[in-house]
Design a protein around this motif. Structure first.
Motif, PDB file in Angstrom:
ATOM      1  N   PHE A 293       0.856  -1.190   0.000  1.00  0.00           N
ATOM      2  CA  PHE A 293       0.000   0.000   0.000  1.00  0.00           C
ATOM      3  C   PHE A 293       0.895   1.244   0.000  1.00  0.00           C
ATOM      4  O   PHE A 293       1.789   1.389   0.821  1.00  0.00           O
ATOM      5  N   ARG A 294       0.643   2.168  -0.923  1.00  0.00           N
ATOM      6  CA  ARG A 294       1.517   3.336  -1.097  1.00  0.00           C
ATOM      7  C   ARG A 294       0.824   4.624  -0.645  1.00  0.00           C
ATOM      8  O   ARG A 294      -0.280   4.942  -1.103  1.00  0.00           O
ATOM      9  N   ILE A 295       1.509   5.352   0.244  1.00  0.00           N
ATOM     10  CA  ILE A 295       1.033   6.652   0.720  1.00  0.00           C
ATOM     11  C   ILE A 295       2.012   7.730   0.251  1.00  0.00           C
ATOM     12  O   ILE A 295       3.205   7.677   0.571  1.00  0.00           O
ATOM     13  N   ALA A 296       1.502   8.681  -0.532  1.00  0.00           N
ATOM     14  CA  ALA A 296       2.334   9.827  -0.935  1.00  0.00           C
ATOM     15  C   ALA A 296       2.236  10.902   0.143  1.00  0.00           C
ATOM     16  O   ALA A 296       1.150  11.412   0.428  1.00  0.00           O
TER      17      ALA A 296
ATOM     18  N   LEU B  73      -3.018   6.459  -1.544  1.00  0.00           N
ATOM     19  CA  LEU B  73      -3.540   7.494  -0.646  1.00  0.00           C
ATOM     20  C   LEU B  73      -2.551   8.642  -0.635  1.00  0.00           C
ATOM     21  O   LEU B  73      -1.336   8.425  -0.730  1.00  0.00           O
ATOM     22  N   ILE B  74      -3.059   9.860  -0.507  1.00  0.00           N
ATOM     23  CA  ILE B  74      -2.204  11.049  -0.427  1.00  0.00           C
ATOM     24  C   ILE B  74      -2.421  11.711   0.931  1.00  0.00           C
ATOM     25  O   ILE B  74      -3.569  11.916   1.349  1.00  0.00           O
ATOM     26  N   ALA B  75      -1.319  12.039   1.609  1.00  0.00           N
ATOM     27  CA  ALA B  75      -1.384  12.686   2.919  1.00  0.00           C
ATOM     28  C   ALA B  75      -0.643  14.008   2.862  1.00  0.00           C
ATOM     29  O   ALA B  75       0.570  14.032   2.630  1.00  0.00           O
ATOM     30  N   ILE B  76      -1.368  15.118   3.062  1.00  0.00           N
ATOM     31  CA  ILE B  76      -0.757  16.445   3.139  1.00  0.00           C
ATOM     32  C   ILE B  76      -0.679  16.803   4.621  1.00  0.00           C
ATOM     33  O   ILE B  76      -1.702  17.036   5.270  1.00  0.00           O
ATOM     34  N   VAL B  77       0.555  16.843   5.135  1.00  0.00           N
ATOM     35  CA  VAL B  77       0.715  16.918   6.588  1.00  0.00           C
ATOM     36  C   VAL B  77       1.140  18.316   7.052  1.00  0.00           C
ATOM     37  O   VAL B  77       2.062  18.475   7.842  1.00  0.00           O
ATOM     38  N   GLY B  78       0.431  19.346   6.593  1.00  0.00           N
ATOM     39  CA  GLY B  78       0.555  20.666   7.181  1.00  0.00           C
ATOM     40  C   GLY B  78       1.502  21.624   6.491  1.00  0.00           C
ATOM     41  O   GLY B  78       2.321  21.255   5.641  1.00  0.00           O
ATOM     42  N   ASP B  79       1.355  22.895   6.860  1.00  0.00           N
ATOM     43  CA  ASP B  79       2.111  24.015   6.292  1.00  0.00           C
ATOM     44  C   ASP B  79       1.955  24.062   4.773  1.00  0.00           C
ATOM     45  O   ASP B  79       2.931  24.207   4.025  1.00  0.00           O
ATOM     46  N   LEU B  80       0.721  23.985   4.344  1.00  0.00           N
ATOM     47  CA  LEU B  80       0.411  24.093   2.923  1.00  0.00           C
ATOM     48  C   LEU B  80       0.566  25.531   2.446  1.00  0.00           C
ATOM     49  O   LEU B  80       0.987  25.777   1.311  1.00  0.00           O
ATOM     50  N   VAL B  81       0.240  26.510   3.306  1.00  0.00           N
ATOM     51  CA  VAL B  81       0.131  27.901   2.855  1.00  0.00           C
ATOM     52  C   VAL B  81       0.750  28.879   3.838  1.00  0.00           C
ATOM     53  O   VAL B  81       0.942  28.585   5.017  1.00  0.00           O
ATOM     54  N   ASP B  82       1.043  30.067   3.305  1.00  0.00           N
ATOM     55  CA  ASP B  82       1.450  31.233   4.095  1.00  0.00           C
ATOM     56  C   ASP B  82       0.664  32.429   3.586  1.00  0.00           C
ATOM     57  O   ASP B  82       1.180  33.263   2.844  1.00  0.00           O
ATOM     58  N   GLY B  83      -0.590  32.529   3.987  1.00  0.00           N
ATOM     59  CA  GLY B  83      -1.414  33.634   3.528  1.00  0.00           C
ATOM     60  C   GLY B  83      -2.881  33.273   3.509  1.00  0.00           C
ATOM     61  O   GLY B  83      -3.287  32.183   3.904  1.00  0.00           O
ATOM     62  N   ASP B  84      -3.703  34.213   3.048  1.00  0.00           N
ATOM     63  CA  ASP B  84      -5.148  34.066   3.049  1.00  0.00           C
ATOM     64  C   ASP B  84      -5.639  33.333   1.804  1.00  0.00           C
ATOM     65  O   ASP B  84      -4.987  33.334   0.755  1.00  0.00           O
TER      66      ASP B  84
END
Length: 431
Positions: A210-213, A243-254
């Motif tokens: 099982f692959r998690i990006a 499965l894809i896991a985005i683990v935070g600090d995606l953005v710096d702004g509104d």
């Protein structure tokens, strides 16, 4: 109390920034240029403007400056901070070399002041020397003479040394920041792919492979925008993850400023979906607006929550920065009532919560936050605040994977810590 501490830290940083620039001005401008010349004026103006741009880049977002102006100051301001780091380090190394060279020049310089004898010496008629017998004049106290100014030849030599060392230091700093393998070019061309195989004792045989990006620390903002997001989406989709896991600090702004930059996330594709947890920078930017927005883009936010997937439990907790807003991590809500005979994978932005994960029987925690140090020797500072800076480590029965991140915060530069997207392949002991 927290505001007072922040103010003191900010003043200390500004003071240090001023002292460093003053020292660099002396070594790179004053020692290398003639007084009142055009190069001296340009160097002095740069020594004032560059730190001001850096301060503006660091504070513009939180000060509510219009986004186009943030973009205008961020590029030169943040890039200068990266150059400043390596210019300062190189000049510190050059300082003892400079002192040695100047000492050798001083020993080689001819004597500029001749010693005088106490009496006159004259030649007699036969050509032999005779000491004058005239009565010496009264002794008049004379103030000590000031040291003679360096002669023109010595000034030329000193300036040559300063220019040689300063030029070499500038070349090293600029070359490091612009490096094609890492540096600015390495960040702007997008992250590479790392692959790691992680055995889990409770994982059923059917889930073997099982692959998690894992995507962390994208930091969309005034510098990294829509094109960077698209590169990340294309790279992730090429790995064909389950499965894809985005683990935070995606953005710096509104959302208002960065909604368009985040739009390509809508095209992320994985059989079991894409999941998201907050990082500390989401709370600097307004976490609620981003949680709602990524849901509109087709991502599944896990706010102290758990999903029972076919082969294991997937849980996510809010970042600890949310504690100031009453939205911090709640491991009880995310993991408290689960079946511990099933494997559990936890998404948590900061590695520091690994000990809570161990107490709640997590098998694998996926994190980011550290950037791997981003700019060497920043990895040594990151080690002081994080149990793991990058890679895979085991804590009891729990394994922790820390990604170096897919973007960069502040300067769009990485040295010694290339950006990455990690494909974690789960392995069953029963396979």
């Amino acid at each position: 109390m927290r505001t007072a501490v922040f103010a003191l830290v900010a003043l200390a940083v500004l003071g240090l920034l001023g002292l460093v620039h003053r020292w660099l001005w002396i070594r790179l401008v004053r020692d290398t240029t003639a007084p009142r010349g055009l190069p001296r004026r340009i160097g002095t103006a740069s020594a004032i403007a560059l730190p001001l741009l850096s301060v503006a880049a660091l504070t513009a977002g939180r000060a509510g400056v219009p986004f186009p102006l943030q973009q205008a100051v961020s590029w030169p301001g943040f890039l200068w901070l990266a150059v400043l780091l390596y210019l300062t380090l190189t000049m510190l190394v050059a300082e003892p070399i400079r002192a040695l060279l100047l000492r050798r020049l001083a020993h080689r310089s001819p004597s500029r002041v001749a010693d005088e004898a106490p009496g006159d010496v004259r030649q007699d008629g036969a050509g032999t020397a005779a000491t004058a017998t005239a009565v010496a004049p009264p002794v008049v106290p004379v103030a000590p003479a000031e040291p003679a100014a360096p002669c023109a030849q010595e000034l030329t030599r000193r300036r040559f040394v300063a220019r040689t060392l300063g030029g070499a230091a500038a070349a090293v700093a600029l070359g490091t920041v612009a490096n094609g393998a890492y540096g600015t070019h390495g960040v702007l061309r997008g992250p590479g792919v790392r692959r790691v195989r992680v055995p889990l004792a409770k994982l059923p045989r059917a889930a073997h492979g099982f692959r998690i990006a894992v995507v962390s620390d994208v930091h969309l903002g005034p510098i990294l925008g829509r094109a960077h997001t698209q590169r990340i989406v294309d790279t992730v989709n090429r790995t064909q993850p389950d499965l894809i896991a985005i683990v935070g600090d995606l953005v710096d702004g509104d959302v208002q400023d960065l909604g368009r930059a985040a739009e390509p996330l809508r095209r992320l594709t994985a059989r079991h979906g894409t999941y998201f947890v907050t990082g500390n920078h989401e709370y600097f930017s307004g976490a609620r607006q981003w949680v709602d927005h990524v849901r509109e883009l087709g991502l599944n936010p896990l706010e102290n929550a758990r999903r029972a997937l076919p082969y294991f439990d997937l849980a996510g907790v809010n970042d600890i920065a949310g504690e100031s807003e009453g939205q911090g991590p709640d491991f009880g809500a995310a993991l408290g009532d689960r079946d511990r005979t099933r494997a559990a994978v936890l998404l948590a932005h900061q590695p520091v919560v690994i000990h809570d994960a161990v107490r709640h029987g997590v098998d694998l925690q996926l994190s980011g936050h550290t950037h791997g140090g981003q700019l060497w020797p920043g990895n040594y500072l990151a080690e002081l605040a994080n149990p793991t800076v990058e890679g895979l480590e085991r804590y009891g029965d729990t394994q922790l994977w820390v990604s170096r991140g897919a973007g960069a915060w502040g300067p769009p530069v990485r040295v010694g810590a290339p950006s990455d997207i990690t494909v974690v392949e789960l392995a069953s002991h029963q396979a």
